[in-house]
Scaffold this active site. Structure first.
Site, PDB file in Angstrom:
ATOM      1  N   ARG A  14     -85.110  15.783 -15.009  1.00  0.00           N
ATOM      2  CA  ARG A  14     -84.322  14.720 -14.351  1.00  0.00           C
ATOM      3  C   ARG A  14     -85.190  13.493 -14.096  1.00  0.00           C
ATOM      4  O   ARG A  14     -84.729  12.354 -14.247  1.00  0.00           O
ATOM      5  CB  ARG A  14     -83.719  15.273 -13.055  1.00  0.00           C
ATOM      6  CG  ARG A  14     -82.832  14.281 -12.327  1.00  0.00           C
ATOM      7  CD  ARG A  14     -82.031  14.930 -11.193  1.00  0.00           C
ATOM      8  NE  ARG A  14     -81.398  13.939 -10.352  1.00  0.00           N
ATOM      9  CZ  ARG A  14     -81.688  13.742  -9.053  1.00  0.00           C
ATOM     10  NH1 ARG A  14     -82.582  14.510  -8.452  1.00  0.00           N
ATOM     11  NH2 ARG A  14     -81.067  12.810  -8.371  1.00  0.00           N
TER      12      ARG A  14
ATOM     13  N   HIS B  34     -84.149   9.929 -15.494  1.00  0.00           N
ATOM     14  CA  HIS B  34     -83.835   8.788 -14.625  1.00  0.00           C
ATOM     15  C   HIS B  34     -84.844   7.655 -14.791  1.00  0.00           C
ATOM     16  O   HIS B  34     -84.502   6.490 -14.627  1.00  0.00           O
ATOM     17  CB  HIS B  34     -83.746   9.230 -13.166  1.00  0.00           C
ATOM     18  CG  HIS B  34     -82.460   9.911 -12.832  1.00  0.00           C
ATOM     19  ND1 HIS B  34     -81.804   9.778 -11.633  1.00  0.00           N
ATOM     20  CD2 HIS B  34     -81.678  10.749 -13.562  1.00  0.00           C
ATOM     21  CE1 HIS B  34     -80.690  10.488 -11.639  1.00  0.00           C
ATOM     22  NE2 HIS B  34     -80.599  11.102 -12.800  1.00  0.00           N
TER      23      HIS B  34
ATOM     24  N   TRP C  49     -75.616  25.109 -13.028  1.00  0.00           N
ATOM     25  CA  TRP C  49     -74.597  25.096 -14.083  1.00  0.00           C
ATOM     26  C   TRP C  49     -74.597  26.407 -14.875  1.00  0.00           C
ATOM     27  O   TRP C  49     -73.615  26.733 -15.525  1.00  0.00           O
ATOM     28  CB  TRP C  49     -74.870  23.954 -15.061  1.00  0.00           C
ATOM     29  CG  TRP C  49     -74.665  22.567 -14.544  1.00  0.00           C
ATOM     30  CD1 TRP C  49     -73.520  21.810 -14.658  1.00  0.00           C
ATOM     31  CD2 TRP C  49     -75.609  21.725 -13.869  1.00  0.00           C
ATOM     32  NE1 TRP C  49     -73.717  20.578 -14.101  1.00  0.00           N
ATOM     33  CE2 TRP C  49     -74.974  20.486 -13.607  1.00  0.00           C
ATOM     34  CE3 TRP C  49     -76.941  21.887 -13.450  1.00  0.00           C
ATOM     35  CZ2 TRP C  49     -75.616  19.423 -12.954  1.00  0.00           C
ATOM     36  CZ3 TRP C  49     -77.573  20.827 -12.801  1.00  0.00           C
ATOM     37  CH2 TRP C  49     -76.917  19.635 -12.559  1.00  0.00           C
TER      38      TRP C  49
END
Ligand code: FMI
Length: 354
Positions: free
Chosen positions: A107, A111, A251
């Site tokens: 991440r 980002h 997830w």
């Protein structure tokens, strides 16, 4: 002052941006076309030039950031950095309730790169800008201070590596060490020394939105439907944290292994759920009540253009690995001109018997 003079005069950390003239030339050409074709007898009010800019991508000049690899460093030096990141990942397998640091490192790499705007060349991983406000305090980046902190020990050991190179290499190491595909990578990002080139917030996607929003946003990153679906498959790793995003849960059932399970799970049955304290709307799986999907994740199976890739990747993990590796490498390089620099891949700890 010409771009070349600017570049020569500036220190290494500030010598990256070349403002290309082709945007300006295109503006002049379009202006000439506009006025030449506006030759009726009645005098027309002159339209301000800025009215033409949207047709040119919203900006008169496009920034091109030129890679400046860390001087004197070889692939072996970067393999050493990779190895130290990988060893730290391995030593922190119990992080985040046993999910490990894989998710947060991927991440961070995403980002750091995901602010890129292909229309004006701004944003991206080039300047390692996420230490400066407003990027550092962008609500979409909540929690990433943990990932930056995780890598700061490596930064101390290797002070010569730029932040952008370290953060993107961290993502590469996390994918590969989680048994994912090999990711091609190149060095050459430089450190911004202040906040002057930090783009304002609002470039990272909002997880509450629909398919057309996702498509538009990833188009700004120069990503096709296929690349968009492949990239979001990285949600196989890690999880959402209510304290950071308001969303909650993983997830997949193996958030420390890179797999195509995001797609196989997504094609199952889901029902809407409201997160207890944040009040955020997400989805929960009917089979185990322990997995989650974001509204944007669900949009991938609802939209016809996206759905065909969800199905393809659910059926063929090797295809997903291949497409993800290409799209992720492209994401990390958005807005940077690497010239003919060779692309590198790094060996995993396992391959080196470390
Ligand atoms: Fe995702 N993500 N992601 N993501 N992401 C995470 C966590 C997370 C969105 C939203 C979102 C991509 C795209 C998009 C990745 C990888 C990638 C979270 C939870 C949210 C809300 C954050 C938290 O800790 O609460 C979207 C919808 C909006 C930004 C979106 O378009 C892409 C392209 C990638 C990789 C290429 C990973 C690995 C995580 C897990 C983070 C962790 O800490 O475990």
């Amino acid at each position: 002052m010409t771009a070349a003079t600017l570049r020569a005069a500036a220190p290494r950390t500030g010598s990256y941006a070349k403002y290309l003239v082709f945007g300006g030339a295109a503006t002049v050409a379009a202006t000439a076309f506009y006025f030449n074709n506006n030759n009726n007898k009645v005098p027309q009010p002159q339209k301000p030039l800025k009215n033409l800019l949207p047709f040119l991508g919203g900006s008169a000049a496009k920034i091109v950031n030129t890679a400046e690899p860390e001087q004197g460093k070889t692939q072996q030096d970067f393999q050493q950095v990779y190895n130290d990141i990988a060893k730290k990942i391995e030593a922190n397998g119990d992080y985040d309730g046993g999910k490990g640091p894989y998710g947060m490192l991927v991440r961070l790499a995403w980002h750091a790169s995901g602010t890129y705007n292909q229309y004006n060349g701004q944003g991206g991983s080039y300047g390692g800008g996420m230490i400066y406000a407003p990027e550092s305090s962008d609500p979409e980046n909540a929690g990433l201070v943990m990932a930056k902190d995780f890598l700061s020990e490596i930064q101390y050991k290797y002070p010569w590596i730029s932040r952008g190179d370290l953060w993107t290499l961290g993502g590469v190491a996390a994918i590969q060490e989680a048994s994912g595909p090999k990711i091609k990578w190149r060095p050459g990002r430089v450190n911004y020394v202040d906040a002057t080139k930090i783009v304002k917030n609002g470039n990272l996607p909002d997880a509450t939105r629909d398919a057309s929003y996702v498509r538009n946003l990833f188009k700004r990153l120069n990503m096709s439907d296929q690349e968009t679906v492949a990239l979001i498959g990285a949600h196989a790793l890690g999880s959402c944290h209510e304290k950071y995003s308001g969303f909650d849960g993983p997830w997949t059932h193996s958030p420390d292994v890179f797999t195509n399970q995001f797609y196989t799970e997504l094609l199952g049955k889901w029902y809407p759920k409201v997160v207890q304290y944040s009040g955020r709307h997400q989805f929960e799986d009917e089979a185990t009540h322990s997995l989650m999907m974001l509204p944007t994740d669900m949009s991938l199976k609802e939209d016809e253009g996206f759905r065909k890739y969800v199905k393809l990747y659910a059926e063929d993990e090797q295809l997903f690995f291949k497409d993800f590796a290409a799209a992720f490498a492209k994401l990390l390089e958005g807005g940077i001109n690497f010239g003919n620099a060779p692309v590198w891949t790094f060996k995993t700890l396992e391959e080196q018997h470390l």
